[in-house]
Design an enzyme around this catalytic site. Structure first.
Site: not given
Length: 232
Positions: A83-85, A31, A123, A105, A98, A96
């Site tokens: 950032d993604g999750a 993402t 998510k 991060e 993965g 977070k």
């Protein structure tokens, strides 16, 4: 393909928070990749920003797209991190790691004025834990550390944690950008993420864990035709 469209829409919505002159933390993962690509388009149109990547993967992507970068050692302020999750609950608590970049991060997120999480609806969870919790540990004594991690998770209320060393090429332990190993902790349910985070943080050998508590203040969930923004 639906997930890809949702991720892209979340990333596009996050661009609206970016202003000229900002120093940006650039997240890692599928993402966050969409955000870096969208940011590159804005830069090509005249936006002036600089980025601090959270992984070597993101650094390579940003450089390939012409996004100006600055070493984290030369930064005195990070205005915004996007950032993604792997999981996000309704209190903006996250799992977070993965992508094995959780240490960098978290350093960048913690140093930022604002952290925005971008994600697709898959998510969103009611309780953290379905996604295995990553814990970054030093290679030295990692089996001892793994036992301590197990005990800490049990104490926090996780009923039956299972801990595996993440494997990379040749079935050897994956080595992070920081030179460490990742323990993937299958928990099913983490009833008290803040307590679990507290217990994990004091274990010698634990470099960082993937529970991001009290860091994200904005969560953007992409949809097929747009995005929803939640403020905390």
């Amino acid at each position: 393909m639906a997930f890809e469209r949702e991720k892209e829409n979340a990333a596009t919505a996050a661009i609206e928070f970016v202003e000229d002159g900002m120093t940006l933390g650039l997240g890692t993962g599928s993402t966050a990749k969409f955000f870096v690509e969208a940011l590159a388009d804005e830069i090509a149109d005249g936006l002036v920003v600089r980025g601090v990547p959270t992984s070597e993967e993101t650094r390579r992507l940003a450089e390939s797209l012409g996004v100006p970068l600055v070493p984290v050692e030369q930064v005195d302020r990070i205005h915004l991190t996007v950032d993604g999750a792997d999981e996000v609950d309704d209190q903006a608590q996250l799992i977070k790691g993965g992508g094995a970049a959780l240490l960098r991060e978290k350093i960048i997120a913690n140093a930022s004025d604002l952290m925005i999480v971008i994600a697709d609806p898959s998510k969103q969870v009611e309780v953290l834990g379905s996604f295995p919790l990553p814990v970054e540990v030093t290679p030295f004594g990692f089996t001892i550390t793994a036992k301590k991690v197990y005990d800490a998770l049990k104490t926090s209320g996780v009923s039956r944690p299972r801990i595996d060393v993440r494997r990379g090429s040749g079935d050897k332990p994956l080595v992070t950008d920081g030179g460490n190993y990742i323990l993937d902790c299958a928990c099913s349910v983490i009833p008290d993420p803040a307590y679990a985070a507290e217990l994990l943080s004091v274990i010698p050998g634990v470099v960082e864990h993937g529970l991001f508590i009290g860091l994200a203040r904005t969560v953007i969930i992409g949809s097929d035709d747009g995005a929803s923004i939640f403020e905390y």
